[in-house]
Design an enzyme around this catalytic site. Structure first.
Site, PDB file in Angstrom:
ATOM      1  N   ASN A   1      -0.155  -1.838  -6.926  1.00 58.66           N
ATOM      2  CA  ASN A   1      -0.146  -2.438  -5.749  1.00 58.66           C
ATOM      3  C   ASN A   1      -1.802  -2.633  -5.547  1.00 58.66           C
ATOM      4  O   ASN A   1      -2.507  -1.452  -5.146  1.00 58.66           O
ATOM      5  CB  ASN A   1       0.501  -2.245  -4.542  1.00 58.66           C
ATOM      6  CG  ASN A   1       0.096  -3.028  -3.416  1.00 58.66           C
ATOM      7  OD1 ASN A   1       0.604  -4.218  -3.341  1.00 58.66           O
ATOM      8  ND2 ASN A   1      -0.590  -2.551  -2.692  1.00 58.66           N
ATOM      9  N   GLU A   2      -2.541  -3.693  -5.417  1.00 58.58           N
ATOM     10  CA  GLU A   2      -3.737  -3.838  -5.087  1.00 58.58           C
ATOM     11  C   GLU A   2      -4.868  -2.620  -5.444  1.00 58.58           C
ATOM     12  O   GLU A   2      -5.450  -2.180  -4.472  1.00 58.58           O
ATOM     13  CB  GLU A   2      -3.944  -4.086  -3.703  1.00 58.58           C
ATOM     14  CG  GLU A   2      -3.283  -5.500  -3.199  1.00 58.58           C
ATOM     15  CD  GLU A   2      -3.468  -5.630  -1.696  1.00 58.58           C
ATOM     16  OE1 GLU A   2      -3.839  -4.607  -0.818  1.00 58.58           O
ATOM     17  OE2 GLU A   2      -3.224  -6.811  -0.993  1.00 58.58           O
TER      18      GLU A   2
ATOM     19  N   GLU B   1       1.671 -11.641  -2.562  1.00 55.86           N
ATOM     20  CA  GLU B   1       1.518 -11.422  -1.092  1.00 55.86           C
ATOM     21  C   GLU B   1       0.690 -12.709  -0.522  1.00 55.86           C
ATOM     22  O   GLU B   1      -0.250 -13.072  -0.918  1.00 55.86           O
ATOM     23  CB  GLU B   1       0.912 -10.244  -0.994  1.00 55.86           C
ATOM     24  CG  GLU B   1       1.700  -8.901  -0.879  1.00 55.86           C
ATOM     25  CD  GLU B   1       1.043  -7.921  -0.419  1.00 55.86           C
ATOM     26  OE1 GLU B   1      -0.014  -7.741   0.614  1.00 55.86           O
ATOM     27  OE2 GLU B   1       0.847  -6.623  -1.198  1.00 55.86           O
TER      28      GLU B   1
ATOM     29  N   ASN C   1       0.723  -1.329   0.100  1.00 58.27           N
ATOM     30  CA  ASN C   1       0.039  -0.012   0.016  1.00 58.27           C
ATOM     31  C   ASN C   1       0.737   1.312   0.160  1.00 58.27           C
ATOM     32  O   ASN C   1       0.495   2.350  -0.366  1.00 58.27           O
ATOM     33  CB  ASN C   1      -0.901   0.119   1.129  1.00 58.27           C
ATOM     34  CG  ASN C   1      -2.018  -1.167   1.304  1.00 58.27           C
ATOM     35  OD1 ASN C   1      -2.032  -1.671   0.151  1.00 58.27           O
ATOM     36  ND2 ASN C   1      -2.449  -1.653   2.359  1.00 58.27           N
TER      37      ASN C   1
HETATM   38  O1  AHR Z   1       1.617  -6.778   3.279  1.00 57.36           O
HETATM   39  C1  AHR Z   1       0.710  -5.760   4.228  1.00 57.36           C
HETATM   40  C2  AHR Z   1      -0.342  -5.256   3.161  1.00 57.36           C
HETATM   41  O2  AHR Z   1      -1.323  -5.955   2.547  1.00 57.36           O
HETATM   42  C3  AHR Z   1       0.414  -4.487   1.858  1.00 57.36           C
HETATM   43  O3  AHR Z   1       0.780  -3.112   1.968  1.00 57.36           O
HETATM   44  C4  AHR Z   1      -0.718  -4.667   0.975  1.00 57.36           C
HETATM   45  O4  AHR Z   1      -0.499  -4.466  -0.316  1.00 57.36           O
HETATM   46  C5  AHR Z   1      -1.861  -5.830   1.537  1.00 57.36           C
HETATM   47  O5  AHR Z   1      -3.007  -5.309   1.695  1.00 57.36           O
END
Ligand code: AHR
Length: 501
Positions: free
Chosen positions: A171-172, A291, A71
């Site tokens: 990311n996400e 992840e 994030n």
């Molecule tokens: O790994 C912790 C968090 O989890 C990361 O920042 C994010 O990509 C996910 O939601």
């Protein structure tokens, strides 16, 4: 339980890409500051990085580390993290409401990662920024020289390009929590155009498009389908993320979560292949499961920090202390990744140090220590290199509160042709019953049992700490080979590593 398994070198799934033993370091909590970097620590090198932590990372043999988020990356300005230290600004990190001092930036991190034996998987900010900044960053990192950003790198003391091969396109971006969150159409277009431009700068890079943040997010699997509808020709991987937790306090059901991970992978493969068919493409999109872990112990404490105590430097966040059952699930997740070795080519245990991590350091430069989950990851990374073999397995099944037809035993094997070794990774996830496993090893004539290592504990909630290691692997004599039939006892609730050679 009676369990049967057949392993045969003639039935490969695929060569295991060692990058499935990757991990992740985000500018979050004490991962960087007071984690890998602590100039005051006795083991710190001339750049301020802890050698004792690096040693533990080497034990895990991590070929690639994702950086700098997470994030965090979605509001990160990479330019703040390079150049003279005294000119680097302090910035608000909007993702975690922390203060980022930029004492460690992309140059220091890349140098450190290489010294730890790892490549960097770099993420670009597609939250608050876009195509131009991603291109500038790539030019800074990979272009040899004679251009604005490559010369800037050289002026910062890094003559040679970093040659970072693997890049995440944000990311996400599907997550409503993400700074600069996008709709699938917005992201698909942005990923396509960013990828196209980046590959003009460096055609040798590999690109990872953001997939879904977890299986049950409402936009799954349309997100993958729409993203790939746009970006298919320019990207190489789609990402997957998934964390599990035993919030319900139902350990038997918790250990069935890896079945959901399996289902998630299958569905992503199906979605990729659907788009492949639509496009009449010859290329397969591969999976970067960048992840994955257990994450839930620290949630309430983290909410309190972000809400009531923001803008701290390196706050104690996401410091899950893992127990024995978490290690079992990590083992099951590793087995699941190996079973998909033909399609999952990268994966990152999230994360590596202090933040939902196998390696912890005591606050303010104390001792470094191994969490319970360190061990299954270490075993898989050490012995799970070679060819993953099809696990022909028949195991009794049961239902749990949230899952049907859960196998008591999950197992997979990896054949290392060079070393003439084959390793079986097996978890007996039944919390009540031991299992007798018979393995037909027909194609490994003349092999012997080298060792049978077990991780087990009567207390599912047993934890490790800086000065006590309640969960650690031990050697057993629970496997015996007679001709080509091996019999192994798999105790209830146990992670087993059976090596033949
Ligand atoms: O790994 C912790 C968090 O989890 C990361 O920042 C994010 O990509 C996910 O939601």
């Amino acid at each position: 339980h009676k369990v049967k398994m057949v392993i045969d070198r003639e039935y490969p799934i695929a060569q295991v890409d060692e990058r499935i033993y990757g991990s992740f370091i985000e500018h979050l909590g004490r991962a960087v500051y007071d984690g890998i970097y602590c100039p005051e620590h006795g083991s710190a090198d001339e750049d301020g990085f802890r050698n004792d932590v690096k040693e533990l990372i080497r034990e895990l043999n991590v070929p690639i580390i994702r950086y700098p988020g997470g994030n965090f990356v979605s509001s990160f300005n990479w330019e703040d993290s390079v150049g003279p230290f005294n000119e680097r600004p302090r910035r608000l990190d909007l993702a975690w409401r922390s203060l980022e001092e930029n004492k460690v930036g992309l140059n220091e991190f890349t140098k450190w990662a290489r010294s730890a034996g790892s490549d960097v998987m770099m993420a670009v900010n597609l939250g608050t920024r876009g195509i131009a900044d991603a291109c500038n960053l790539l030019e800074y990192c990979n272009h040899p020289g004679n251009s604005k950003y490559s010369d800037l790198r050289i002026s910062h003391g890094y003559k040679e390009p970093h040659n970072i091969k693997t890049w995440c396109l944000g990311n996400e971006m599907d997550g409503p929590w993400q700074i600069g969150h996008k709709t699938m159409e917005e992201y698909g277009r942005l990923a396509e155009e960013t990828a196209r431009a980046m590959k003009i700068i460096d055609p040798d890079i590999e690109l990872v498009a953001c997939g879904s943040s977890y299986l049950t997010i409402p936009t799954f699997p349309d997100w993958e389908a729409v993203t790939l509808k746009h970006a298919y020709d320019y990207v190489d991987y789609i990402s997957m993320h998934q964390y599990y937790g035993n919030q319900k306090g139902d350990s038997q059901d918790f250990l069935a979560s890896s079945d959901d991970m399996d289902q998630f992978i299958r569905t992503v493969i199906a979605t990729c292949d659907f788009v492949k068919a639509q496009k009449r493409s010859k290329k397969d999109i591969k999976i970067s499961f960048d992840e994955w872990n257990v994450w839930y112990h620290s949630n309430a404490a983290d909410d309190d920090i972000t809400k009531n105590h923001p803008w701290q430097v390196a706050p104690l966040m996401l410091e899950d202390i893992y127990n024995f059952e978490d290690a079992l699930l990590v083992g099951l997740m590793l087995i699941t990744l190996l079973k998909h070795a033909d399609r999952v080519k990268m994966a990152c245990l999230a994360q590596l140090v202090n933040v939902i991590a196998p390696i912890m350091t005591e606050a303010k430069g104390g001792k470094a220590w191994r969490q319970t989950i360190f061990y299954p990851f270490m075993h898989a990374s050490q012995y799970g290199r070679g060819t993953a073999l099809v696990p022909v397995l028949s195991s009794p099944k049961f239902d749990t509160s949230g899952h049907e037809d859960v196998t008591a035993v999950e197992a997979v094997s990896v054949y290392n042709e060079e070393l003439h070794e084959v390793t079986i990774f097996a978890v007996n996830r039944d919390l009540k019953k031991d299992a007798e496993m018979t393995v037909d090893v027909r194609s490994f004539e003349g092999y012997r049992v080298l060792e049978h290592v077990v991780l087990e504990n009567d207390d599912l909630k047993a934890e490790n700490g800086p000065f006590c290691e309640r969960v650690a692997p031990k050697q057993t004599s629970q496997s015996a080979l007679d001709g080509y039939i091996m019999t192994s006892t798999l105790h209830k609730a146990s992670w087993n590593v059976i090596r033949l050679g």
